[in-house]
Design a protein around this motif. Structure first.
Motif, short mmCIF file in Angstrom:
data_model
loop_
_atom_site.label_atom_id
_atom_site.label_comp_id
_atom_site.label_asym_id
_atom_site.label_seq_id
_atom_site.Cartn_x
_atom_site.Cartn_y
_atom_site.Cartn_z
N ARG A 27 46.96 -19.35 16.23
CA ARG A 27 47.64 -18.79 15.05
C ARG A 27 46.89 -17.57 14.50
O ARG A 27 47.51 -16.63 14.00
N MET A 28 45.57 -17.57 14.62
CA MET A 28 44.78 -16.45 14.11
C MET A 28 45.14 -15.14 14.80
O MET A 28 45.01 -14.06 14.22
N GLN A 29 45.57 -15.22 16.06
CA GLN A 29 45.89 -14.01 16.82
C GLN A 29 46.97 -13.18 16.14
O GLN A 29 47.05 -11.97 16.34
N GLU A 30 47.81 -13.84 15.34
CA GLU A 30 48.89 -13.15 14.65
C GLU A 30 48.43 -12.58 13.31
O GLU A 30 49.17 -11.85 12.66
N GLU A 31 47.21 -12.94 12.88
CA GLU A 31 46.77 -12.58 11.54
C GLU A 31 45.60 -11.59 11.53
O GLU A 31 45.33 -10.97 10.49
N ALA A 32 44.90 -11.46 12.64
CA ALA A 32 43.68 -10.64 12.64
C ALA A 32 43.36 -10.18 14.05
O ALA A 32 43.89 -10.70 15.04
N GLU A 33 42.44 -9.21 14.14
CA GLU A 33 41.86 -8.83 15.44
C GLU A 33 40.86 -9.92 15.80
O GLU A 33 39.95 -10.21 15.03
N CYS A 34 41.03 -10.54 16.96
CA CYS A 34 40.23 -11.72 17.30
C CYS A 34 39.41 -11.51 18.57
O CYS A 34 39.90 -10.97 19.56
N LEU A 35 38.15 -11.98 18.51
CA LEU A 35 37.30 -12.08 19.69
C LEU A 35 36.91 -13.54 19.84
O LEU A 35 36.32 -14.13 18.92
N PHE A 36 37.24 -14.14 20.96
CA PHE A 36 36.90 -15.53 21.24
C PHE A 36 36.01 -15.55 22.48
O PHE A 36 36.33 -14.94 23.50
N PHE A 37 34.88 -16.26 22.40
CA PHE A 37 33.98 -16.25 23.54
C PHE A 37 33.56 -17.65 23.98
O PHE A 37 33.55 -18.60 23.18
N LEU A 38 33.25 -17.75 25.25
CA LEU A 38 32.71 -18.98 25.84
C LEU A 38 31.21 -18.93 25.66
O LEU A 38 30.52 -18.10 26.26
N ALA A 39 30.69 -19.81 24.81
CA ALA A 39 29.29 -19.75 24.38
C ALA A 39 28.38 -20.42 25.40
O ALA A 39 27.75 -21.45 25.13
N ASP A 40 28.28 -19.81 26.58
CA ASP A 40 27.49 -20.44 27.65
C ASP A 40 25.99 -20.33 27.42
O ASP A 40 25.21 -21.18 27.90
N LEU A 41 25.53 -19.32 26.66
CA LEU A 41 24.10 -19.26 26.32
C LEU A 41 23.74 -20.41 25.38
O LEU A 41 22.67 -21.01 25.50
N HIS A 42 24.61 -20.73 24.47
CA HIS A 42 24.37 -21.86 23.57
C HIS A 42 24.32 -23.18 24.33
O HIS A 42 23.63 -24.11 23.92
N ALA A 43 25.06 -23.25 25.44
CA ALA A 43 25.09 -24.49 26.23
C ALA A 43 23.72 -24.81 26.83
O ALA A 43 23.45 -25.96 27.19
N LEU A 44 22.85 -23.81 26.93
CA LEU A 44 21.53 -24.02 27.54
C LEU A 44 20.54 -24.68 26.58
O LEU A 44 19.42 -25.01 26.99
N THR A 45 20.92 -24.88 25.32
CA THR A 45 19.97 -25.46 24.35
C THR A 45 19.68 -26.93 24.64
O THR A 45 18.73 -27.48 24.12
N ILE A 46 20.51 -27.56 25.46
CA ILE A 46 20.24 -28.93 25.91
C ILE A 46 20.28 -28.93 27.43
O ILE A 46 20.75 -27.96 28.05
N ASP A 47 19.80 -29.99 28.04
CA ASP A 47 19.80 -30.07 29.50
C ASP A 47 21.24 -30.00 30.02
O ASP A 47 22.12 -30.72 29.56
N VAL A 48 21.45 -29.11 30.97
CA VAL A 48 22.79 -28.95 31.53
C VAL A 48 22.68 -28.70 33.02
O VAL A 48 21.78 -27.99 33.48
N ASP A 49 23.59 -29.29 33.78
CA ASP A 49 23.61 -29.11 35.22
C ASP A 49 24.22 -27.74 35.54
O ASP A 49 25.34 -27.45 35.09
N PRO A 50 23.50 -26.87 36.27
CA PRO A 50 24.01 -25.51 36.53
C PRO A 50 25.39 -25.49 37.18
O PRO A 50 26.24 -24.69 36.80
#
Length: 331
Positions: A27-50
Protein backbone atom coordinates in the motif's frame (compact mmCIF):
# COMPACT_ATOMS: atom_id res chain seq x y z
CA UNK A 1 8.17 11.73 1.06
CA UNK A 2 10.75 8.94 0.79
CA UNK A 3 10.26 5.73 2.77
CA UNK A 4 12.99 3.16 3.46
CA UNK A 5 12.41 -0.22 5.10
CA UNK A 6 14.19 -3.57 5.21
CA UNK A 7 13.43 -7.19 6.00
CA UNK A 8 15.89 -9.92 6.89
CA UNK A 9 15.98 -12.82 4.40
CA UNK A 10 15.39 -15.48 7.02
CA UNK A 11 12.99 -17.66 5.04
CA UNK A 12 9.77 -19.21 6.26
CA UNK A 13 7.43 -16.27 5.60
CA UNK A 14 3.99 -16.71 7.12
CA UNK A 15 0.64 -14.97 7.35
CA UNK A 16 1.83 -12.76 10.19
CA UNK A 17 4.64 -11.34 8.02
CA UNK A 18 2.24 -10.82 5.12
CA UNK A 19 -0.57 -9.05 7.00
CA UNK A 20 1.62 -7.32 9.57
CA UNK A 21 4.23 -5.83 7.25
CA UNK A 22 4.41 -6.86 3.59
CA UNK A 23 0.91 -5.84 2.49
CA UNK A 24 1.43 -2.51 4.26
CA UNK A 25 4.53 -2.06 2.10
CA UNK A 26 2.40 -2.80 -0.97
CA UNK A 27 0.00 0.00 0.00
CA UNK A 28 2.89 2.38 0.71
CA UNK A 29 3.94 2.20 -2.95
CA UNK A 30 0.87 4.28 -3.80
CA UNK A 31 1.63 6.90 -1.14
CA UNK A 32 5.37 7.57 -1.28
CA UNK A 33 8.68 6.94 -3.02
CA UNK A 34 9.73 3.60 -1.52
CA UNK A 35 13.01 1.72 -1.13
CA UNK A 36 12.69 -1.82 0.22
CA UNK A 37 15.79 -3.89 0.87
CA UNK A 38 16.75 -7.43 1.82
CA UNK A 39 18.77 -6.89 5.00
CA UNK A 40 21.32 -9.65 4.45
CA UNK A 41 24.08 -7.82 6.37
CA UNK A 42 21.79 -7.74 9.41
CA UNK A 43 21.28 -11.50 9.01
CA UNK A 44 24.96 -12.02 9.88
CA UNK A 45 24.47 -10.79 13.47
CA UNK A 46 23.58 -14.36 14.47
CA UNK A 47 24.96 -17.68 13.26
CA UNK A 48 23.67 -18.35 9.76
CA UNK A 49 24.39 -21.07 7.23
CA UNK A 50 25.90 -19.42 4.10
CA UNK A 51 24.07 -21.73 1.70
CA UNK A 52 20.79 -21.09 3.46
CA UNK A 53 21.34 -17.32 3.40
CA UNK A 54 22.01 -17.34 -0.34
CA UNK A 55 18.81 -19.33 -0.93
CA UNK A 56 16.76 -17.15 1.39
CA UNK A 57 17.74 -13.94 -0.42
CA UNK A 58 16.13 -15.12 -3.66
CA UNK A 59 13.21 -16.67 -1.79
CA UNK A 60 12.48 -13.42 0.04
CA UNK A 61 12.73 -11.37 -3.15
CA UNK A 62 10.29 -13.75 -4.84
CA UNK A 63 7.88 -13.59 -1.90
CA UNK A 64 7.90 -9.80 -1.82
CA UNK A 65 7.26 -9.48 -5.55
CA UNK A 66 4.57 -12.19 -5.45
CA UNK A 67 2.88 -10.30 -2.61
CA UNK A 68 2.65 -7.14 -4.69
CA UNK A 69 5.92 -5.23 -4.33
CA UNK A 70 6.40 -3.82 -7.83
CA UNK A 71 10.06 -3.31 -8.82
CA UNK A 72 8.87 -0.66 -11.30
CA UNK A 73 7.09 1.38 -8.63
CA UNK A 74 9.58 0.80 -5.81
CA UNK A 75 13.30 0.17 -5.51
CA UNK A 76 13.81 -3.40 -4.32
CA UNK A 77 17.43 -4.25 -3.63
CA UNK A 78 19.94 -6.35 -1.73
CA UNK A 79 21.67 -4.50 1.12
CA UNK A 80 25.07 -6.17 0.71
CA UNK A 81 25.20 -5.25 -2.99
CA UNK A 82 25.77 -1.64 -1.93
CA UNK A 83 29.03 -1.21 0.05
CA UNK A 84 27.93 2.31 1.00
CA UNK A 85 25.72 0.82 3.75
CA UNK A 86 28.70 -0.65 5.58
CA UNK A 87 30.95 2.34 4.85
CA UNK A 88 28.46 4.83 6.23
CA UNK A 89 27.76 2.57 9.21
CA UNK A 90 31.43 2.87 10.27
CA UNK A 91 31.35 6.67 10.04
CA UNK A 92 28.13 6.72 12.07
CA UNK A 93 29.56 4.31 14.66
CA UNK A 94 32.10 7.03 15.32
CA UNK A 95 29.24 9.49 15.82
CA UNK A 96 26.98 7.29 17.98
CA UNK A 97 27.69 7.04 21.71
CA UNK A 98 28.15 3.86 23.74
CA UNK A 99 25.56 5.11 26.22
CA UNK A 100 22.97 5.32 23.46
CA UNK A 101 23.57 1.70 22.42
CA UNK A 102 23.55 0.52 26.02
CA UNK A 103 19.95 1.68 26.25
CA UNK A 104 18.80 -0.46 23.31
CA UNK A 105 16.45 -3.03 24.83
CA UNK A 106 16.49 -5.35 21.80
CA UNK A 107 20.16 -6.20 22.35
CA UNK A 108 19.38 -7.19 25.93
CA UNK A 109 16.48 -9.34 24.75
CA UNK A 110 18.32 -11.00 21.85
CA UNK A 111 21.58 -11.63 23.71
CA UNK A 112 19.80 -12.98 26.78
CA UNK A 113 22.06 -14.37 29.46
CA UNK A 114 24.97 -14.80 27.02
CA UNK A 115 25.62 -11.11 26.48
CA UNK A 116 29.40 -11.55 26.65
CA UNK A 117 29.18 -14.20 23.95
CA UNK A 118 27.00 -12.16 21.59
CA UNK A 119 28.55 -10.77 18.41
CA UNK A 120 29.63 -7.13 18.26
CA UNK A 121 27.36 -6.88 15.21
CA UNK A 122 24.33 -7.70 17.34
CA UNK A 123 25.31 -4.82 19.63
CA UNK A 124 25.98 -2.25 16.90
CA UNK A 125 23.38 -3.25 14.30
CA UNK A 126 21.08 -0.33 15.25
CA UNK A 127 23.82 1.94 13.84
CA UNK A 128 23.79 -0.05 10.59
CA UNK A 129 20.00 0.40 10.61
CA UNK A 130 20.57 4.14 10.93
CA UNK A 131 22.96 4.02 7.96
CA UNK A 132 20.39 2.07 5.92
CA UNK A 133 17.97 4.95 6.34
CA UNK A 134 20.22 8.02 6.42
CA UNK A 135 22.11 6.94 3.29
CA UNK A 136 18.98 7.61 1.23
CA UNK A 137 17.87 10.72 3.12
CA UNK A 138 14.64 8.94 3.98
CA UNK A 139 11.98 11.21 5.40
CA UNK A 140 9.96 8.38 6.93
CA UNK A 141 10.45 4.84 8.23
CA UNK A 142 7.62 2.40 8.99
CA UNK A 143 8.23 1.10 12.51
CA UNK A 144 6.56 -1.29 14.89
CA UNK A 145 6.55 -0.91 18.64
CA UNK A 146 9.81 -2.87 18.95
CA UNK A 147 11.69 -0.57 16.55
CA UNK A 148 10.73 2.87 17.88
CA UNK A 149 13.93 3.02 19.95
CA UNK A 150 16.03 2.36 16.85
CA UNK A 151 14.33 5.13 14.91
CA UNK A 152 15.04 7.54 17.77
CA UNK A 153 18.68 6.44 17.64
CA UNK A 154 18.81 7.17 13.89
CA UNK A 155 17.40 10.64 14.56
CA UNK A 156 19.94 11.28 17.34
CA UNK A 157 22.81 10.18 15.10
CA UNK A 158 21.61 12.36 12.21
CA UNK A 159 21.28 15.44 14.41
CA UNK A 160 24.63 14.91 16.16
CA UNK A 161 26.48 14.36 12.86
CA UNK A 162 24.93 17.47 11.30
CA UNK A 163 25.77 19.51 14.41
CA UNK A 164 29.31 18.15 14.87
CA UNK A 165 30.31 18.86 11.27
CA UNK A 166 28.12 21.91 10.67
CA UNK A 167 26.29 20.37 7.71
CA UNK A 168 22.70 19.68 6.77
CA UNK A 169 23.39 16.29 5.26
CA UNK A 170 21.22 13.79 7.06
CA UNK A 171 17.45 13.97 7.43
CA UNK A 172 16.18 12.95 10.90
CA UNK A 173 13.52 10.44 9.80
CA UNK A 174 9.97 10.44 11.10
CA UNK A 175 7.89 7.34 11.85
CA UNK A 176 5.59 6.42 9.00
CA UNK A 177 2.11 5.42 10.10
CA UNK A 178 0.16 4.02 7.14
CA UNK A 179 -3.61 4.25 7.10
CA UNK A 180 -5.29 1.57 9.19
CA UNK A 181 -4.00 -0.29 12.20
CA UNK A 182 -1.22 -2.85 11.74
CA UNK A 183 -2.51 -6.40 11.89
CA UNK A 184 -1.06 -8.31 14.82
CA UNK A 185 -1.41 -11.97 13.91
CA UNK A 186 -1.16 -14.51 16.71
CA UNK A 187 -0.48 -18.25 16.81
CA UNK A 188 -3.30 -20.57 15.76
CA UNK A 189 -2.46 -22.70 18.81
CA UNK A 190 -2.06 -19.93 21.39
CA UNK A 191 -3.83 -16.61 20.98
CA UNK A 192 -1.46 -14.92 23.43
CA UNK A 193 1.71 -15.62 21.36
CA UNK A 194 2.66 -14.04 18.04
CA UNK A 195 2.60 -16.24 14.94
CA UNK A 196 6.22 -17.24 14.42
CA UNK A 197 8.29 -19.51 12.21
CA UNK A 198 10.29 -20.49 15.30
CA UNK A 199 7.27 -22.20 16.86
CA UNK A 200 7.96 -25.95 16.73
CA UNK A 201 4.37 -26.66 15.66
CA UNK A 202 3.70 -26.02 11.99
CA UNK A 203 0.00 -25.99 12.88
CA UNK A 204 0.56 -22.70 14.72
CA UNK A 205 1.00 -20.70 11.50
CA UNK A 206 -0.16 -20.33 7.91
CA UNK A 207 2.91 -20.42 5.67
CA UNK A 208 2.80 -18.54 2.38
CA UNK A 209 3.70 -21.82 0.69
CA UNK A 210 0.89 -23.87 2.29
CA UNK A 211 -1.52 -25.54 -0.15
CA UNK A 212 -5.22 -24.70 -0.14
CA UNK A 213 -5.92 -27.96 1.70
CA UNK A 214 -3.26 -27.26 4.32
CA UNK A 215 -4.71 -23.79 4.94
CA UNK A 216 -8.19 -25.21 5.39
CA UNK A 217 -6.93 -27.95 7.70
CA UNK A 218 -4.96 -25.54 9.89
CA UNK A 219 -7.93 -23.20 10.27
CA UNK A 220 -10.25 -26.12 11.02
CA UNK A 221 -7.90 -27.29 13.79
CA UNK A 222 -7.08 -23.81 15.12
CA UNK A 223 -7.68 -23.47 18.84
CA UNK A 224 -10.97 -21.79 19.77
CA UNK A 225 -13.49 -21.74 22.63
CA UNK A 226 -17.06 -23.11 22.77
CA UNK A 227 -18.80 -19.72 22.93
CA UNK A 228 -20.52 -18.20 19.88
CA UNK A 229 -19.17 -15.00 18.38
CA UNK A 230 -20.49 -11.81 20.03
CA UNK A 231 -21.86 -8.70 18.33
CA UNK A 232 -19.55 -6.38 20.29
CA UNK A 233 -15.74 -6.38 19.77
CA UNK A 234 -15.24 -5.60 23.46
CA UNK A 235 -16.71 -9.00 24.30
CA UNK A 236 -13.75 -10.66 22.54
CA UNK A 237 -11.45 -9.46 25.32
CA UNK A 238 -10.47 -12.47 27.42
CA UNK A 239 -11.01 -14.73 24.39
CA UNK A 240 -7.58 -14.51 22.69
CA UNK A 241 -8.08 -17.29 20.13
CA UNK A 242 -11.48 -15.98 19.05
CA UNK A 243 -10.13 -12.44 18.85
CA UNK A 244 -7.19 -13.63 16.72
CA UNK A 245 -9.34 -15.48 14.18
CA UNK A 246 -11.75 -12.55 13.85
CA UNK A 247 -8.77 -10.21 13.47
CA UNK A 248 -7.31 -12.39 10.71
CA UNK A 249 -10.64 -12.38 8.86
CA UNK A 250 -10.81 -8.60 9.20
CA UNK A 251 -7.24 -8.11 7.92
CA UNK A 252 -7.71 -10.48 4.98
CA UNK A 253 -11.04 -9.08 3.76
CA UNK A 254 -10.49 -5.42 4.65
CA UNK A 255 -13.69 -5.37 6.72
CA UNK A 256 -13.72 -3.87 10.19
CA UNK A 257 -14.01 -6.17 13.20
CA UNK A 258 -17.45 -4.65 13.81
CA UNK A 259 -18.54 -5.61 10.29
CA UNK A 260 -17.24 -9.15 10.69
CA UNK A 261 -19.05 -9.62 13.98
CA UNK A 262 -22.30 -8.14 12.68
CA UNK A 263 -22.34 -10.91 10.08
CA UNK A 264 -21.30 -13.82 12.31
CA UNK A 265 -22.75 -12.77 15.69
CA UNK A 266 -24.42 -15.67 17.46
CA UNK A 267 -22.73 -18.26 15.24
CA UNK A 268 -20.14 -20.74 16.41
CA UNK A 269 -16.76 -21.48 14.91
CA UNK A 270 -18.22 -24.36 12.92
CA UNK A 271 -19.72 -21.69 10.65
CA UNK A 272 -16.97 -19.09 10.96
CA UNK A 273 -13.90 -21.24 10.28
CA UNK A 274 -14.90 -22.37 6.75
CA UNK A 275 -15.55 -18.73 5.79
CA UNK A 276 -12.15 -17.74 7.18
CA UNK A 277 -10.43 -20.59 5.33
CA UNK A 278 -12.10 -19.56 2.06
CA UNK A 279 -10.96 -15.94 2.53
CA UNK A 280 -7.37 -17.05 3.21
CA UNK A 281 -7.30 -19.36 0.19
CA UNK A 282 -8.61 -16.54 -2.01
CA UNK A 283 -5.78 -14.28 -0.78
CA UNK A 284 -2.91 -16.79 -0.80
CA UNK A 285 -3.64 -19.01 -3.83
CA UNK A 286 -2.66 -16.42 -6.50
CA UNK A 287 0.26 -15.26 -4.37
CA UNK A 288 1.56 -18.83 -4.12
CA UNK A 289 1.17 -19.35 -7.89
CA UNK A 290 3.18 -16.20 -8.62
CA UNK A 291 5.80 -17.27 -6.08
CA UNK A 292 6.25 -20.58 -7.90
CA UNK A 293 6.72 -18.76 -11.23
CA UNK A 294 9.42 -16.54 -9.75
CA UNK A 295 11.18 -19.45 -8.05
CA UNK A 296 11.46 -21.15 -11.41
CA UNK A 297 13.21 -18.11 -12.94
CA UNK A 298 16.18 -17.29 -10.65
CA UNK A 299 17.89 -15.35 -13.44
CA UNK A 300 14.96 -12.92 -13.58
CA UNK A 301 15.05 -12.51 -9.79
CA UNK A 302 18.77 -11.77 -9.95
CA UNK A 303 18.16 -9.24 -12.74
CA UNK A 304 15.46 -7.44 -10.78
CA UNK A 305 17.63 -7.26 -7.66
CA UNK A 306 20.64 -6.05 -9.64
CA UNK A 307 18.54 -3.35 -11.29
CA UNK A 308 17.14 -2.24 -7.92
CA UNK A 309 20.58 -2.23 -6.36
CA UNK A 310 21.96 -0.03 -9.17
CA UNK A 311 19.11 2.46 -8.69
CA UNK A 312 19.62 2.53 -4.92
CA UNK A 313 23.39 2.95 -5.27
CA UNK A 314 22.92 5.99 -7.50
CA UNK A 315 20.80 7.61 -4.77
CA UNK A 316 23.14 6.73 -1.91
CA UNK A 317 26.55 7.45 -3.47
CA UNK A 318 26.35 11.28 -3.38
CA UNK A 319 25.28 11.16 0.29
CA UNK A 320 28.21 8.90 1.20
CA UNK A 321 30.59 11.20 -0.69
CA UNK A 322 29.34 14.19 1.30
CA UNK A 323 29.70 12.25 4.56
CA UNK A 324 33.34 11.46 3.71
CA UNK A 325 33.95 15.10 2.86
CA UNK A 326 32.31 16.30 6.08
CA UNK A 327 34.63 14.21 8.29
CA UNK A 328 37.72 15.20 6.28
CA UNK A 329 38.30 12.05 4.21
CA UNK A 330 38.90 11.94 0.45
CA UNK A 331 36.40 10.09 -1.70
Amino acid sequence: MRVVSGIQPTGGLHLGNLLGAILRWVRMQEEAECLFFLADLHALTIDVDPQELRSNIREMAAALIASGIDPKKSILFQQSAIPAHAELAWILQCTARVGWLNRMTQFKEKSGKSREGASVGLYTYPVLQAADVLLYRATHVPVGEDQKQHLELARDIAIKFNTDYDVELFVPPEPYIPAGAAARIMSLRDGSAKMSKSDPSDMSRINLTDSDDQISQKIRKAKTDPEPLPDDPALLDGRPEAKNLVGIYSAVTGESVEQVLSRFAGQGFGAFKPALADALVALLHPLRSRLEELRNDPAELDRLLADGSARAASLGQPVLKQAYSAVGLPR
